[in-house]
Design a protein around this motif. Sequence first.
Motif, PDB file in Angstrom:
ATOM      1  N   VAL A 112       0.864  -1.176   0.000  1.00 55.48           N
ATOM      2  CA  VAL A 112       0.000   0.000   0.000  1.00 55.48           C
ATOM      3  C   VAL A 112       0.904   1.230   0.000  1.00 55.48           C
ATOM      4  O   VAL A 112       1.811   1.341   0.823  1.00 55.48           O
ATOM      5  CB  VAL A 112      -0.942   0.028   1.227  1.00 55.48           C
ATOM      6  N   GLU A 113       0.638   2.155  -0.918  1.00 57.44           N
ATOM      7  CA  GLU A 113       1.482   3.345  -1.063  1.00 57.44           C
ATOM      8  C   GLU A 113       0.690   4.613  -0.765  1.00 57.44           C
ATOM      9  O   GLU A 113      -0.404   4.815  -1.290  1.00 57.44           O
ATOM     10  CB  GLU A 113       2.051   3.429  -2.472  1.00 57.44           C
ATOM     11  N   PHE A 114       1.271   5.457   0.086  1.00 53.24           N
ATOM     12  CA  PHE A 114       0.747   6.781   0.387  1.00 53.24           C
ATOM     13  C   PHE A 114       1.721   7.824  -0.153  1.00 53.24           C
ATOM     14  O   PHE A 114       2.779   7.492  -0.674  1.00 53.24           O
ATOM     15  CB  PHE A 114       0.585   6.965   1.902  1.00 53.24           C
ATOM     16  N   GLU A 115       1.367   9.086  -0.004  1.00 56.41           N
ATOM     17  CA  GLU A 115       2.257  10.147  -0.445  1.00 56.41           C
ATOM     18  C   GLU A 115       3.586  10.107   0.307  1.00 56.41           C
ATOM     19  O   GLU A 115       4.652  10.315  -0.282  1.00 56.41           O
ATOM     20  CB  GLU A 115       1.584  11.513  -0.227  1.00 56.41           C
ATOM     21  N   THR A 116       3.540   9.840   1.598  1.00 60.62           N
ATOM     22  CA  THR A 116       4.755   9.830   2.413  1.00 60.62           C
ATOM     23  C   THR A 116       5.334   8.435   2.586  1.00 60.62           C
ATOM     24  O   THR A 116       6.536   8.236   2.438  1.00 60.62           O
ATOM     25  CB  THR A 116       4.467  10.430   3.804  1.00 60.62           C
ATOM     26  N   TYR A 117       4.501   7.465   2.889  1.00 60.54           N
ATOM     27  CA  TYR A 117       4.967   6.119   3.233  1.00 60.54           C
ATOM     28  C   TYR A 117       4.545   5.087   2.188  1.00 60.54           C
ATOM     29  O   TYR A 117       3.496   5.212   1.552  1.00 60.54           O
ATOM     30  CB  TYR A 117       4.383   5.670   4.566  1.00 60.54           C
ATOM     31  N   THR A 118       5.361   4.046   2.088  1.00 57.50           N
ATOM     32  CA  THR A 118       4.968   2.807   1.418  1.00 57.50           C
ATOM     33  C   THR A 118       5.120   1.688   2.432  1.00 57.50           C
ATOM     34  O   THR A 118       6.134   1.612   3.143  1.00 57.50           O
ATOM     35  CB  THR A 118       5.838   2.525   0.185  1.00 57.50           C
ATOM     36  N   LEU A 198       8.632  -0.813   5.814  1.00 60.42           N
ATOM     37  CA  LEU A 198       8.160   0.571   5.764  1.00 60.42           C
ATOM     38  C   LEU A 198       9.287   1.462   5.262  1.00 60.42           C
ATOM     39  O   LEU A 198      10.424   1.339   5.694  1.00 60.42           O
ATOM     40  CB  LEU A 198       7.743   1.000   7.175  1.00 60.42           C
ATOM     41  N   TRP A 199       8.964   2.326   4.279  1.00 56.60           N
ATOM     42  CA  TRP A 199       9.928   3.338   3.869  1.00 56.60           C
ATOM     43  C   TRP A 199       9.201   4.622   3.491  1.00 56.60           C
ATOM     44  O   TRP A 199       7.994   4.622   3.259  1.00 56.60           O
ATOM     45  CB  TRP A 199      10.830   2.858   2.741  1.00 56.60           C
ATOM     46  N   ARG A 200       9.971   5.719   3.470  1.00 56.38           N
ATOM     47  CA  ARG A 200       9.422   7.046   3.228  1.00 56.38           C
ATOM     48  C   ARG A 200       9.910   7.583   1.890  1.00 56.38           C
ATOM     49  O   ARG A 200      11.071   7.374   1.514  1.00 56.38           O
ATOM     50  CB  ARG A 200       9.835   8.010   4.347  1.00 56.38           C
ATOM     51  N   SER A 201       9.049   8.312   1.200  1.00 54.56           N
ATOM     52  CA  SER A 201       9.411   8.880  -0.102  1.00 54.56           C
ATOM     53  C   SER A 201      10.468   9.966   0.017  1.00 54.56           C
ATOM     54  O   SER A 201      11.205  10.222  -0.932  1.00 54.56           O
ATOM     55  CB  SER A 201       8.171   9.440  -0.793  1.00 54.56           C
ATOM     56  N   ASP A 202      10.568  10.612   1.196  1.00 56.42           N
ATOM     57  CA  ASP A 202      11.552  11.683   1.371  1.00 56.42           C
ATOM     58  C   ASP A 202      12.917  11.178   1.828  1.00 56.42           C
ATOM     59  O   ASP A 202      13.837  11.965   2.044  1.00 56.42           O
ATOM     60  CB  ASP A 202      11.034  12.738   2.342  1.00 56.42           C
ATOM     61  N   GLY A 203      13.059   9.867   1.981  1.00 59.08           N
ATOM     62  CA  GLY A 203      14.348   9.288   2.335  1.00 59.08           C
ATOM     63  C   GLY A 203      14.676   9.296   3.810  1.00 59.08           C
ATOM     64  O   GLY A 203      15.733   8.797   4.212  1.00 59.08           O
ATOM     65  N   VAL A 204      13.781   9.829   4.648  1.00 54.40           N
ATOM     66  CA  VAL A 204      14.002   9.800   6.096  1.00 54.40           C
ATOM     67  C   VAL A 204      13.818   8.369   6.602  1.00 54.40           C
ATOM     68  O   VAL A 204      12.914   7.651   6.158  1.00 54.40           O
ATOM     69  CB  VAL A 204      13.012  10.742   6.815  1.00 54.40           C
ATOM     70  N   VAL A 205      14.684   7.938   7.502  1.00 53.14           N
ATOM     71  CA  VAL A 205      14.574   6.584   8.053  1.00 53.14           C
ATOM     72  C   VAL A 205      13.278   6.469   8.853  1.00 53.14           C
ATOM     73  O   VAL A 205      13.018   7.291   9.742  1.00 53.14           O
ATOM     74  CB  VAL A 205      15.787   6.258   8.954  1.00 53.14           C
ATOM     75  N   PRO A 206      12.436   5.487   8.571  1.00 54.65           N
ATOM     76  CA  PRO A 206      11.179   5.342   9.298  1.00 54.65           C
ATOM     77  C   PRO A 206      11.405   5.100  10.785  1.00 54.65           C
ATOM     78  O   PRO A 206      12.395   4.483  11.192  1.00 54.65           O
ATOM     79  CB  PRO A 206      10.526   4.122   8.638  1.00 54.65           C
TER      80      PRO A 206
END
Length: 229
Positions: A112-118, A198-206
């Motif tokens: 499931v993909e969101f704007e911030t998280y996948t 879990l990962w973030r589109s902005d590259g910040v460590v979840p």
Amino acid sequence: MAGEIDGTMKGANAWGQAVAAVAVVGALGVGLWAFGETSTSHGDLPPATCSGGEPEKASRHVSGAQLCEALNRPDLAELLGTPEQKAKTAGGSGGSVELAGGKKIPTPSARVEFETYTVTLSATYDRLPVAGSATLLGDSAQQRKVLGRPAVLYSHRTISIRFRLDGSDSSSGPGVPARTVTVAQDAKDGGGSYDVSLWRSDGVVPDDAVLLGVAERVLPTVPGWAAEK
């Protein structure tokens, strides 16, 4: 016009790869799916619903469709700390890893993909225990208990794939940092696991608290969780 896909490098499970190198093929199974193009502006569109077929009947294993239904819950965005966001894409997939000798290990998965998280959820039906696997996953891996079952928490990176719509000029490279928790399919750790990544589109460590919060809410809803030995 070009597109980009981030897929997790985590395979069917990492200690399975230590036993059979061919399991590295499973690294593509969780993230590299053909969801098609999505817009970055969704307006008043409803959240994405699961695609990927119906659950298999008379199967001892959970299907990708069932994993997607468990993962794509109404409060998933709230669990991620982004309650204002809606799911852009959601899907389930079957799959397997073929070992030497032709034996196949089922590895159904959902994303499931969101704007911030996948977020991804997968299952692996092997005979490998989770306890003790932290030693195979690098110095940062931590052995845990999640929902009363052996688990391991660790970091990895996604794979970033860039391509043109005509199929030319494709390339791949390291993506963004991701965190994964792998949980034994039963309390006795008799083999097999569930993975939540879990990962973030902005590259910040979840944040681990976010990842574990998702796992603790989602995993008990996977068909067969309570009934497993």
